[in-house]
Design a protein around this motif. Structure first.
Motif, PDB file in Angstrom:
ATOM      1  N   GLU A   1       1.651  -0.407   6.135  1.00 27.85           N
ATOM      2  CA  GLU A   1       0.573  -0.685   7.087  1.00 27.85           C
ATOM      3  C   GLU A   1       0.829  -2.029   7.741  1.00 27.85           C
ATOM      4  OE1 GLU A   1      -3.398  -0.363   5.357  1.00 27.85           O
ATOM      5  OE2 GLU A   1      -2.613   1.040   3.864  1.00 27.85           O
TER       6      GLU A   1
ATOM      7  N   THR B   1       2.563   0.950  11.357  1.00 23.32           N
ATOM      8  CA  THR B   1       1.996   1.755  10.267  1.00 23.32           C
ATOM      9  C   THR B   1       2.578   3.158  10.340  1.00 23.32           C
ATOM     10  OG1 THR B   1      -0.039   0.487  10.364  1.00 23.32           O
ATOM     11  CG2 THR B   1      -0.177   2.694   9.369  1.00 23.32           C
ATOM     12  N   THR B   2       3.116   3.618   9.234  1.00 28.77           N
ATOM     13  CA  THR B   2       3.697   4.963   9.243  1.00 28.77           C
ATOM     14  C   THR B   2       3.157   5.772   8.075  1.00 28.77           C
ATOM     15  OG1 THR B   2       5.634   4.156   8.045  1.00 28.77           O
ATOM     16  CG2 THR B   2       5.828   4.318  10.445  1.00 28.77           C
ATOM     17  N   GLY B   3       3.487   7.022   8.079  1.00 28.71           N
ATOM     18  CA  GLY B   3       2.983   7.943   7.056  1.00 28.71           C
ATOM     19  C   GLY B   3       2.681   9.274   7.707  1.00 28.71           C
ATOM     20  N   PRO B   4       1.807   9.294   8.726  1.00 27.32           N
ATOM     21  CA  PRO B   4       1.637  10.525   9.487  1.00 27.32           C
ATOM     22  C   PRO B   4       2.972  10.854  10.170  1.00 27.32           C
ATOM     23  CG  PRO B   4      -0.192   8.993   9.856  1.00 27.32           C
ATOM     24  CD  PRO B   4       0.898   8.223   9.150  1.00 27.32           C
ATOM     25  N   LEU B   5       3.558  11.957   9.807  1.00 22.93           N
ATOM     26  CA  LEU B   5       4.945  12.204  10.199  1.00 22.93           C
ATOM     27  C   LEU B   5       5.113  12.292  11.712  1.00 22.93           C
ATOM     28  CD1 LEU B   5       5.897  14.632   7.294  1.00 22.93           C
ATOM     29  CD2 LEU B   5       6.577  12.239   7.588  1.00 22.93           C
ATOM     30  N   GLY B   6       6.256  11.815  12.154  1.00 24.92           N
ATOM     31  CA  GLY B   6       6.591  11.859  13.574  1.00 24.92           C
ATOM     32  C   GLY B   6       6.110  10.652  14.362  1.00 24.92           C
ATOM     33  N   GLN B   7       5.146   9.915  13.810  1.00 25.65           N
ATOM     34  CA  GLN B   7       4.614   8.773  14.564  1.00 25.65           C
ATOM     35  C   GLN B   7       5.633   7.638  14.641  1.00 25.65           C
ATOM     36  OE1 GLN B   7       1.709   8.770  16.199  1.00 25.65           O
ATOM     37  NE2 GLN B   7       1.016  10.732  15.393  1.00 25.65           N
TER      38      GLN B   7
ATOM     39  N   LEU C   1      -4.026   6.096  15.063  1.00 24.35           N
ATOM     40  CA  LEU C   1      -3.220   4.940  14.665  1.00 24.35           C
ATOM     41  C   LEU C   1      -3.436   3.754  15.590  1.00 24.35           C
ATOM     42  CD1 LEU C   1      -0.170   6.925  13.423  1.00 24.35           C
ATOM     43  CD2 LEU C   1      -1.482   5.280  12.084  1.00 24.35           C
TER      44      LEU C   1
ATOM     45  N   PRO D   1       0.813  -1.219   0.000  1.00 23.91           N
ATOM     46  CA  PRO D   1       0.000   0.000   0.000  1.00 23.91           C
ATOM     47  C   PRO D   1       0.850   1.275   0.000  1.00 23.91           C
ATOM     48  CG  PRO D   1      -0.014  -1.018   2.179  1.00 23.91           C
ATOM     49  CD  PRO D   1       0.720  -1.960   1.263  1.00 23.91           C
ATOM     50  N   GLY D   2       0.192   2.383  -0.223  1.00 23.42           N
ATOM     51  CA  GLY D   2       0.871   3.675  -0.355  1.00 23.42           C
ATOM     52  C   GLY D   2       1.806   3.999   0.796  1.00 23.42           C
ATOM     53  N   HIS D   3       1.383   3.721   1.980  1.00 26.94           N
ATOM     54  CA  HIS D   3       2.248   3.861   3.157  1.00 26.94           C
ATOM     55  C   HIS D   3       2.278   2.518   3.870  1.00 26.94           C
ATOM     56  CE1 HIS D   3       1.298   8.059   2.203  1.00 26.94           C
ATOM     57  NE2 HIS D   3       2.414   8.376   2.829  1.00 26.94           N
TER      58      HIS D   3
ATOM     59  N   LEU E   1      -6.533   2.387  13.880  1.00 28.38           N
ATOM     60  CA  LEU E   1      -6.248   1.908  12.516  1.00 28.38           C
ATOM     61  C   LEU E   1      -5.378   0.651  12.542  1.00 28.38           C
ATOM     62  CD1 LEU E   1      -6.030   2.176   9.400  1.00 28.38           C
ATOM     63  CD2 LEU E   1      -4.371   3.999   9.745  1.00 28.38           C
TER      64      LEU E   1
ATOM     65  N   GLY F   1      -3.541  12.346  16.837  1.00 27.15           N
ATOM     66  CA  GLY F   1      -2.793  11.745  15.738  1.00 27.15           C
ATOM     67  C   GLY F   1      -2.416  10.302  16.027  1.00 27.15           C
TER      68      GLY F   1
END
Lengths: 668, 668
Positions: A108, A118-124, A458, A104-106, A461, A454
């Motif tokens: 998961e 799961t990453t994508g939202p920055l800093g997580q 996650l 997937p795009g980021h 998700l 934020g």
């Protein structure tokens, strides 16, 4: 064994990763080519020379953990995982970002083997990594004995400038430095570019000095595009540093090899056919060929895979000996690895009758924590600097602190997160992501869960079973006023998929909510608890609570109206119903501690609680938003709160029996 | 003139503030005595020796701004404001934290004169202060001419460790350093204590070095309890430093003078009668007397007030001369001070017919920004590093950057906030709080507004007119997947009091939404905009949009079913209605761009849109939570999204005409 020096084959491998990533993004016609091209060298060095993993068994307990915090660089992770032998085929690479693909795009978790979070939202990601490193430190101290290093892994992160600008990363870095997490190693892809242009337009702090101030070991690699040996040596030094987490600033060129390398143009869109060809050429590949892996590169990666398999075999032999010597510890490891809860803990949950003394639900929660935390060592948690208010520090708890600090120990399970709600939540996610059956909890005032939204997202998700123990859950907190009184927060949370929002009304419901939360292994829970006292209710029980909502009290004749409440307002419903029943208006009271669980019940059951022909008045000290689902009318708060003693605030908003009774009568 | 040296009278004044604060908290039986007692010296020095203000006119444009970022120390602010002559009586101090008093639990803007921003949620105040300092720098550069320093004020902050642990403060510090905000001065109350105990248990980073790394000028005062002169000299030096914001670490003792001074015990609860008496004695006050202000102390503060009045007079004389020399600039100042919009701007908003080309609503928003930002210089704003995606950089915009940076200018109005959503929102609040008619906007992907929730809440609570321009507002963003696809976010936002959540469907609606948002001077707005193209709709108009919801299309006969949608799903409703109408099922289409505005319309109007006897099917690419308010059934997304091309994601969730039609038929 893999050669520890670097040669042409390594350069070829790096360019293979770059070209695979280019092709993936181009074929998907969507994605981020720049970061993979820039980060290919550090990834190659990390995964071929340092990383401990067995790609054929991504569940190996002792594996190093890897987090791609700049999740938009997912093509990098997928292409290198493909080479390493994880269950990602060349076809999967070609299906990058397509419906139901493994790529997937980021990244998961659950979609792709080897993806830890799961990453994508920055800093997580970098913040989850602190949780992963905490889990390792905790388990090593708890389970390792003598030379048996059952738990002994590093946590590696790749992140970019974006992650290091987000507030959460600073919280993470501050706490990681405080905890002296020596086995956390962050590779900082310093490419000098962010989406709006040069980082100089927005980010001129001295990142290295900042991390040093936060207690980190900091190194820099001048040429991260070509100097593989320098990268490797820096990682080696970071591994050797055991009392501080490490940041390695690696200077790279975004989109290295492409026409627009070193600019934001290569960040978030396919290179386009012309630049794909240009890049391939400049990287020594045939521009007419796509998705190419030179045989010798695959051979190198096969060797890495083999050495990972060997490492696991060796570890397993050690573990078998350990199991013989420490059968109880090994049994506990097995139990937790399999996500099994100990038997019998539920029976110890307190039960109440209406004659028992009332108490604040945060206090009742504390009583439950005193039990379950002592029964279940997989529960770890703490507070964002409100321990005494949240009442989350259980009897006998030991603080998780660096052994060297003299303030606690790595085998402690209580966390003083500091005033850092966001990273608290992300750390909970990270601890859970260690996949060892952990049930992490965090706590603060309910209102301040919005600082952590934020990461809460996650939790839901990524199906992390974490507990948000949120106290002071309404205007009932009184004098602190509207800045501290949640109003919109409860409906906010109810809108999330896969999140239980629980607002227990008394002792039995608190016990029931904990039972459900602890048994729900793939759903996070927010417990909303009162500051103020509530009575023990006639008609409540743990079992009824497990249905999410139930008839608490029934009038003698067929009800003409239903009052439904949650938490502290259920007793207000009871009081109001008494008046109505005395006046001859048959009134049912429903307690609805958890909408999501109630909605999972059979239609028959739900209709038995809320029959279609009986009007329903909801009573909750929160925004009425969402109540139209069950209620004909609502008593609630469609404004922000006020600063005053709690009883006056309740009165101000009409959350008193007279008003409830009046509104109920209007529904007849 | 006030003596610039310090003597017994100053010590007495400091202890007066301490005792007033003690008495307030004790009488309220609620509150925080420790911080006021520790911060009294720095506050006294600041307000008697440095602060430029006229307490009898708290609206004076040229006043210095003060932010109590540790808002729980509100008793400090109220007691010192009382002494200074703000409209806070001794009775108000006695009514601390009581219903409808001027002295609520935490400082609330609008409740108390001289309170510039609402504080309490930690980290917000220091971040608002960055906005206040930005506003000053911007206005000074824009309006000052020669020696006419119309805008020339400092922004002072007091904050504690709590604020400096929150992620948002790091974002704020990073950006303040980047912008070289030399007139921002933070007094850091370093008392070594947080709620859970000694800060050493959770916060061991080197704060001074951290701020230095972030580009700040840093000083330390060793004895902040007694050394008033050292505090004053440090403030003097901070004022003299013009190219860097200043942090002064002032070491203090929490609850100074009390029995439990220097411990967390004095933080968040009244001292109790015994310790009140003990403290009074140790501070040289009569333990039998309460709410005492020695005459000579009041005299000193009266002198301060007088010098503030004189300063305003002097400034006014200068401003009058300036008005003569620069009448146009002065007229503009007057206009903006009075919150008046220029006339005629609305007429320039674009209008469309169904024949016009469709476009993404983010693109249509860009077209509007190109107009309104050039018409209204009070609009300032930017993006959290997604300028090219959010399309917020208007034609001719100049970047707000330090003049010395060579990258822009302080009179620029476009901000590259970096990847810092939370402080972006808090800075917007701070700029608005300068009270000069600013309409600040910020932008990012809709999904990432949840990083800013803490500050969004304060936009709404404090009635800051700010615009959140949030693009990529649904699964329509496609391949980036569930980490980037908002689902719960839209209902989240709808639950807030005093927040417009707008999701325009086409060009006319985009224009209408901006018109409403710009004219709503006390309500923040979130604009939810598509990444993907949408058609221009038959039946939309700016005027209809201003009602929040309206009948977009009506069948030839009385409708049997209503389809209601927002944003990108309105055209899906239109398409579905066409099928239904063709099949003989008379179908109305309603567009509902803003629930909050629609709910403000007359009952008659609302019922004309949604007559009680016609079933309603809602269609929105978001969680269905909340739709039961209007709809009988809903098409939406009650799970997280998926990574795939947008059309496939829409199909996956049944947001296609066939499914809508089928669901609509079930309602008949």
């Amino acid at each position: 064994m893999v050669n520890q020096t670097f040669g042409d084959i390594d350069k070829l491998a790096v360019n293979t990763i770059r070209c695979l990533s280019i092709d993936m993004v181009q074929k998907a016609n969507s994605g981020h080519p720049g970061a993979p091209m820039g980060c290919a060298p550090m990834s190659h060095v990390l995964f071929t020379r340092h990383f401990k993993a067995n790609p054929t068994d991504s569940n190996w307990l002792a594996r190093d953990r890897f987090v791609l915090s700049n999740g938009h660089a997912s093509a990098l992770q997928y292409s290198i995982y493909h080479l390493l032998g994880y269950n990602i085929s060349m076809q999967d690479l070609k299906d990058f970002r397509q419906y139901k693909s493994k790529t997937p795009g980021h990244p998961e978790v659950g979609m792709t083997e080897g993806v830890e979070v799961t990453t994508g939202p920055l800093g997580q990601g970098i913040s989850n990594a602190v949780g992963l490193a905490i889990a390792e430190a905790h388990l090593a101290k708890t389970f390792n004995r003598g030379d048996y290093k059952i738990f002994d892994n590093y946590t590696y992160v790749i992140c970019g400038d974006g992650c290091l600008e987000e507030g959460i990363n600073y919280e993470a870095a501050s706490l990681a430095g405080h905890y002296k997490l020596g086995k956390l190693i962050v590779l900082y892809d310093a490419n000098g570019i962010q989406i709006d242009g040069d980082v100089e337009i927005a980010f001129t702090e001295n990142v290295c000095k900042r991390f040093e101030a936060q207690g980190w070991h900091v190194q820099e690699v001048a040429d991260g595009n070509n100097d593989l040996e320098a990268i490797s040596k820096a990682i080696e030094a970071a591994k050797a540093e055991t009392t501080k987490p490490s940041l390695i600033r690696i200077n790279t060129t975004i989109g290295y090899g492409s026409q627009n390398q070193g600019t934001e143009k290569v960040h978030g869109a396919p290179l386009g056919n012309a630049d794909v060809a240009f890049s391939k050429k400049s990287l020594g590949f045939n521009p007419e060929e796509f998705f190419v892996v030179p045989e010798e590169v695959q051979k190198l990666y096969n060797d890495i895979c083999q050495s990972g398999m060997d490492a696991q075999k060796e570890w397993t032999r050690m573990y078998e000996k350990y199991s013989e010597e420490y059968p109880e510890l090994a049994a506990e490891i097995e139990r937790r690895k399999q996500n099994k809860l100990k038997e019998g803990w539920e029976e110890k949950l307190p039960r109440f009758t209406a004659n028992d003394a009332g108490a604040a639900t945060r206090k009742l929660s504390h009583d439950v924590l005193n039990i379950v935390c002592n029964e279940l060592p997989e529960i770890v948690g703490g507070s964002a600097d409100l321990s005494g208010s949240n009442l989350t520090q259980w009897k006998g708890s030991v603080d998780f602190q660096a052994d060297a600090s003299g303030l606690g120990s790595y085998d402690g399970r209580y966390f003083h997160f500091g005033v850092r709600e966001h990273v608290m939540a992300a750390i909970m996610n990270g601890i859970h992501a260690y996949r060892f059956g952990f049930i992490p909890f965090g706590s603060t005032f309910l209102n301040f869960i919005n600082y952590a939204s934020g990461a809460v997202r996650l939790s839901a998700l990524s199906k992390h079973q974490v507990l948000y123990i949120m106290t002071h859950d309404s205007i009932g907190l009184g004098e602190d006023g509207p800045t501290h009184q949640p109003v919109e927060i409860i409906p906010n949370l109810r809108a999330y998929p896969n999140l239980f929002v629980m607002r227990p009304a008394d002792g039995n419901e608190v016990s029931g909510c904990y039972m459900k939360a602890i048994k729900s292994r793939t759903t996070p829970t927010v417990l909303c608890l009162t500051r103020q006292g509530v009575p023990q209710l006639e008609g409540s029980s743990i079992e009824k609570t497990l249905k999410g909502g139930y008839i608490l009290s029934e009038p003698e004749t067929t009800p003409k109206v239903i009052l439904v409440g949650t938490g502290s307002e259920v007793s207000l419903c009871v009081e109001s119903a008494k008046i109505l029943n005395n006046e001859g208006i048959a009134t049912r009271v429903v307690s609805l501690p958890c909408w999501e669980i109630f909605d999972e019940q059979s239609e028959e059951y739900r209709e038995s609680v809320f029959p279609k022909n009986i009007p329903v008045l909801s009573v909750e000290a929160a925004s009425t938003f969402g109540w139209s689902k069950y209620a004909t009318a609502s008593c609630g708060i469609d404004d922000f709160g006020v600063s005053a003693p709690a009883s006056q605030v309740y009165k101000h908003f009409g959350l008193v029996p007279e008003v409830v009774v009046e509104k109920a009568k209007k529904l007849l």
